[in-house]
Scaffold this motif. Sequence first.
Motif, short mmCIF file in Angstrom:
data_model
loop_
_atom_site.label_atom_id
_atom_site.label_comp_id
_atom_site.label_asym_id
_atom_site.label_seq_id
_atom_site.Cartn_x
_atom_site.Cartn_y
_atom_site.Cartn_z
N GLU A 34 47.14 -25.86 78.71
CA GLU A 34 46.94 -27.18 78.09
C GLU A 34 48.18 -27.61 77.32
O GLU A 34 48.54 -28.79 77.31
N ARG A 47 50.34 -31.17 78.00
CA ARG A 47 50.67 -32.16 76.98
C ARG A 47 52.18 -32.26 76.73
O ARG A 47 52.66 -33.28 76.25
N ARG A 97 40.72 -35.17 84.19
CA ARG A 97 41.44 -36.26 83.52
C ARG A 97 41.47 -36.08 82.01
O ARG A 97 42.12 -36.84 81.30
N ASN A 98 40.76 -35.09 81.53
CA ASN A 98 40.83 -34.73 80.11
C ASN A 98 40.71 -33.22 80.00
O ASN A 98 40.57 -32.51 81.01
#
Length: 237
Positions: free
Chosen positions: A87, A91, A107-108
């Motif tokens: 993750e 980001r 998508r998240n």
Amino acid sequence: MASFFNAVLPKMSGASEYASFFGDERRHRVLHSLFGAYHHDDIEQDKLIFDTNRTWTAKLSLLNALFPQAKVICCVREVPWVIDSVEQLVRRNPTHVSGMFQSKSARNVYGRVKDLMDSERGLVGLPWGSLREAWFGAYADKLIVMRYESLVRNPSSVIGRLYDFLGEPSFKHDFENVEYAEDEFDRRLGMPGLHTVKRKVEERNRPTLLPPDIFMKYADMNFWESEKLNTKKVAVL
């Protein structure tokens, strides 16, 4: 090689139209020769061969049949922190769309974690399930489990023990100058920095990026930390 084996085996067995032309001995010869052809130069020089793939742990019976002396080094880390590391890369590269995630729901963070933990194809879920199969299986004695946490805290000791378990002469490593990168591979995957290793081997503490419910959901998946579950006496470094 694991991918090669996965491609060839179905053609020699099961529902394949060619299955009748292959008995066990012939299948073994084909797979053994495939491995030998790919690693030919190293075998000729009598080198120790490291063949990396996260799915080897699901093929221990095959490895035992082909290479009875083989060992499988399993590099593990607390599962929530593996997810967190992925993750973090997502980001860090907001203009990239990674091919690591196949699902439209990714998508998240919740969708991405669902993809990562998929037991059939997930980057984390597939090798986790394969390792668990090997851990409790008949060939668990082939496993050497190396914990990330131990390695970054005391790399010299952990690597020294690894040489002992492998029965190989030790080699002095410079843990202040370890670097590795696969920039082109990572770029094609849409995940720059995925395989980049920083120079110094050391512990780096930081807060997690994951929502608390995700972190806690996977906090109990580190089965290699339990002595009660290590009934086969797997070597854990």
